[in-house]
Design a protein around this motif. Structure first.
Motif, PDB file in Angstrom:
ATOM      1  N   LEU A  51      -5.567  -7.587  -0.732  1.00 20.00           N
ATOM      2  CA  LEU A  51      -4.851  -6.411  -1.243  1.00 20.00           C
ATOM      3  C   LEU A  51      -3.970  -5.776  -0.170  1.00 20.00           C
ATOM      4  O   LEU A  51      -3.262  -4.817  -0.460  1.00 20.00           O
ATOM      5  CB  LEU A  51      -5.853  -5.376  -1.768  1.00 20.00           C
TER       6      LEU A  51
ATOM      7  N   VAL B  66      -2.285  -2.535  -6.348  1.00 19.38           N
ATOM      8  CA  VAL B  66      -2.449  -1.614  -5.220  1.00 19.38           C
ATOM      9  C   VAL B  66      -1.099  -1.094  -4.753  1.00 19.38           C
ATOM     10  O   VAL B  66      -0.954   0.101  -4.436  1.00 19.38           O
ATOM     11  CB  VAL B  66      -3.198  -2.319  -4.071  1.00 19.38           C
ATOM     12  N   HIS B  67      -0.108  -1.958  -4.715  1.00 17.94           N
ATOM     13  CA  HIS B  67       1.241  -1.552  -4.313  1.00 17.94           C
ATOM     14  C   HIS B  67       1.764  -0.432  -5.221  1.00 17.94           C
ATOM     15  O   HIS B  67       2.247   0.608  -4.738  1.00 17.94           O
ATOM     16  CB  HIS B  67       2.178  -2.756  -4.371  1.00 17.94           C
TER      17      HIS B  67
ATOM     18  N   ALA C  80      -6.868   1.117   5.493  1.00 16.11           N
ATOM     19  CA  ALA C  80      -7.136   0.764   4.098  1.00 16.11           C
ATOM     20  C   ALA C  80      -8.370  -0.131   4.039  1.00 16.11           C
ATOM     21  O   ALA C  80      -8.416  -1.189   4.680  1.00 16.11           O
ATOM     22  CB  ALA C  80      -5.938   0.050   3.483  1.00 16.11           C
TER      23      ALA C  80
ATOM     24  N   ASN D 219     -11.184  -2.068   1.449  1.00 18.45           N
ATOM     25  CA  ASN D 219     -11.406  -2.602   0.109  1.00 18.45           C
ATOM     26  C   ASN D 219     -12.914  -2.661  -0.134  1.00 18.45           C
ATOM     27  O   ASN D 219     -13.610  -3.499   0.444  1.00 18.45           O
ATOM     28  CB  ASN D 219     -10.770  -3.995   0.017  1.00 18.45           C
TER      29      ASN D 219
ATOM     30  N   GLU E 184      -5.540  -4.838   2.680  1.00 15.60           N
ATOM     31  CA  GLU E 184      -6.500  -3.970   3.341  1.00 15.60           C
ATOM     32  C   GLU E 184      -6.739  -4.398   4.787  1.00 15.60           C
ATOM     33  O   GLU E 184      -6.478  -5.544   5.163  1.00 15.60           O
ATOM     34  CB  GLU E 184      -7.835  -3.985   2.584  1.00 15.60           C
TER      35      GLU E 184
ATOM     36  N   ASN F 106       2.037  -4.662   1.654  1.00 12.07           N
ATOM     37  CA  ASN F 106       1.139  -3.505   1.663  1.00 12.07           C
ATOM     38  C   ASN F 106       0.580  -3.266   3.068  1.00 12.07           C
ATOM     39  O   ASN F 106       0.538  -2.123   3.547  1.00 12.07           O
ATOM     40  CB  ASN F 106      -0.031  -3.724   0.698  1.00 12.07           C
TER      41      ASN F 106
ATOM     42  N   ILE G  22     -10.052   1.680  -1.378  1.00 13.16           N
ATOM     43  CA  ILE G  22      -9.757   0.963  -2.615  1.00 13.16           C
ATOM     44  C   ILE G  22     -11.086   0.500  -3.194  1.00 13.16           C
ATOM     45  O   ILE G  22     -11.722  -0.408  -2.656  1.00 13.16           O
ATOM     46  CB  ILE G  22      -8.840  -0.248  -2.353  1.00 13.16           C
TER      47      ILE G  22
ATOM     48  N   ILE H 139      -7.888   4.651  -4.398  1.00 14.59           N
ATOM     49  CA  ILE H 139      -7.453   3.882  -5.565  1.00 14.59           C
ATOM     50  C   ILE H 139      -8.717   3.360  -6.223  1.00 14.59           C
ATOM     51  O   ILE H 139      -9.483   2.620  -5.609  1.00 14.59           O
ATOM     52  CB  ILE H 139      -6.527   2.723  -5.176  1.00 14.59           C
TER      53      ILE H 139
ATOM     54  N   ASN I 181     -12.856  -1.540  -5.653  1.00  8.91           N
ATOM     55  CA  ASN I 181     -12.517  -2.665  -6.522  1.00  8.91           C
ATOM     56  C   ASN I 181     -13.423  -2.706  -7.748  1.00  8.91           C
ATOM     57  O   ASN I 181     -14.449  -2.026  -7.809  1.00  8.91           O
ATOM     58  CB  ASN I 181     -12.633  -3.981  -5.737  1.00  8.91           C
TER      59      ASN I 181
ATOM     60  N   ALA J  41      -0.381   2.802  -4.823  1.00  6.06           N
ATOM     61  CA  ALA J  41      -0.171   3.470  -3.539  1.00  6.06           C
ATOM     62  C   ALA J  41       1.104   4.297  -3.545  1.00  6.06           C
ATOM     63  O   ALA J  41       1.165   5.372  -2.928  1.00  6.06           O
ATOM     64  CB  ALA J  41      -0.129   2.435  -2.417  1.00  6.06           C
TER      65      ALA J  41
ATOM     66  N   LEU K  63      -8.856  -6.158  -8.810  1.00  4.50           N
ATOM     67  CA  LEU K  63      -7.545  -5.619  -8.464  1.00  4.50           C
ATOM     68  C   LEU K  63      -6.746  -6.706  -7.741  1.00  4.50           C
ATOM     69  O   LEU K  63      -7.313  -7.589  -7.099  1.00  4.50           O
ATOM     70  CB  LEU K  63      -7.691  -4.411  -7.543  1.00  4.50           C
TER      71      LEU K  63
END
Length: 295
Positions: A209, A178-179, A111, A113, A211, A100, A195, A142, A197, A182, A173
């Motif tokens: 993740l 996440v993969h 990204a 988190n 991030e 990721n 993201i 997300i 969580n 995304a 998560l």
């Protein structure tokens, strides 16, 4: 219950261990030496031993019957198996997280988190953030919750692409969630992926993740000793946001003491105090975000 990382099993094992340590009565021989109380702490698949030594006092010398010893041996084998499973889960997660991270880096996506306890105000902070940031650069979200799509619906009203991930009984998560999420989103190049969580300050600390940074959000209603109670999360974070400072006159919360506590855990932690109601500190948060694109 966390069915992924097995923390429910750890809690059960710890409870059983404590019961067995105190329930059995054995033949005693009085001898004066320090009393040692032994506790097990679990983190990242390792068993850490922590000892408290009390003053000199009599301690029982015990004879453990064979059937009791067998029970303890089986209990220890089960705990070792739990450790092995957790190590495997985290290793697999870290592999996907690195994938990721590379994907985000190739597309110049920042990204972040967002982690917190339930009710810290991170969804409100996120909607305020998107209202400002999405006019300057592309954003996507997300959204992680155990159930409902309430927060995703709130975020969707900002016009920013969002996908809901419901974890069911899971308390965080993971990188695979996440993969998959995304790849279902239209992730913007040169933008931000937030993201959000699941509300939990324990397990998300252990799960990378992919991030760039973890941003831990806490409110003044939670107590200024929160970083000391959940040190692994504050150690893992790059930024701490102290939220709802408009309520500071109505709660027993010392901002400076909270900062001191957080810096004991993580001396390099960046800290911003803000309020989504009064707007205090939001400009500092927005400036911090914009600086992340230049790093």
């Amino acid at each position: 219950m966390c069915i992924t990382c097995g923390c429910e099993s750890h809690r059960s094992s710890m409870g059983e261990n404590q019961n067995h340590e105190h329930e059995h009565h054995h033949e005693q021989h009085t001898h004066h030496e320090p009393q040692v109380i032994h506790h097990h702490y679990y983190h990242n698949g390792d068993v850490h031993h922590h000892y408290h030594i009390t003053a000199q006092e009599p301690i029982a010398k015990t004879f453990i019957p064979a059937d009791v010893q067998n029970h303890h041996d089986k209990h220890n084998d089960n705990q070792q198996r739990l450790v092995e499973i957790e190590q495997h889960v985290l290793a697999k997660n870290d592999h996907i997280a690195e994938h990721n991270r590379q994907h985000f880096a190739e597309r110049h996506i920042v990204a972040l988190n967002l982690v917190s306890s339930p009710g810290s105000g991170k969804t409100t902070l996120l909607t305020q953030t998107l209202g400002y940031l999405s006019t300057k650069c592309p954003c996507a979200v997300i959204e992680g919750d155990q159930q409902t799509s309430n927060d995703a619906e709130r975020i969707a009203q900002t016009g920013v692409p969002v996908i809901q991930v419901n974890t069911g009984k899971g308390c965080h998560l993971d990188a695979d969630m996440v993969h998959k999420a995304a790849h279902q989103l239209t992730l913007p190049d040169n933008g931000f992926l937030f993201i959000e969580n699941v509300g939990n300050l324990v397990c998300p600390a252990s799960f990378d993740l992919g991030e760039k940074l973890k941003v831990v959000v806490m409110s003044v209603t939670e107590g200024d000793d929160k970083p000391l109670k959940y040190p692994h999360m504050f150690a893992a974070a790059g930024l701490m946001i102290i939220n709802k400072v408009d309520l500071i006159n109505y709660v027993n919360f010392d901002i400076q003491q909270c900062i001191i506590n957080a810096r004991k855990i993580n001396p390099n932690l960046a800290i911003i105090s803000l309020s989504c109601v009064s707007g205090e500190g939001l400009s500092d948060w927005f400036e911090w975000l914009e600086a992340q694109q230049c790093v």
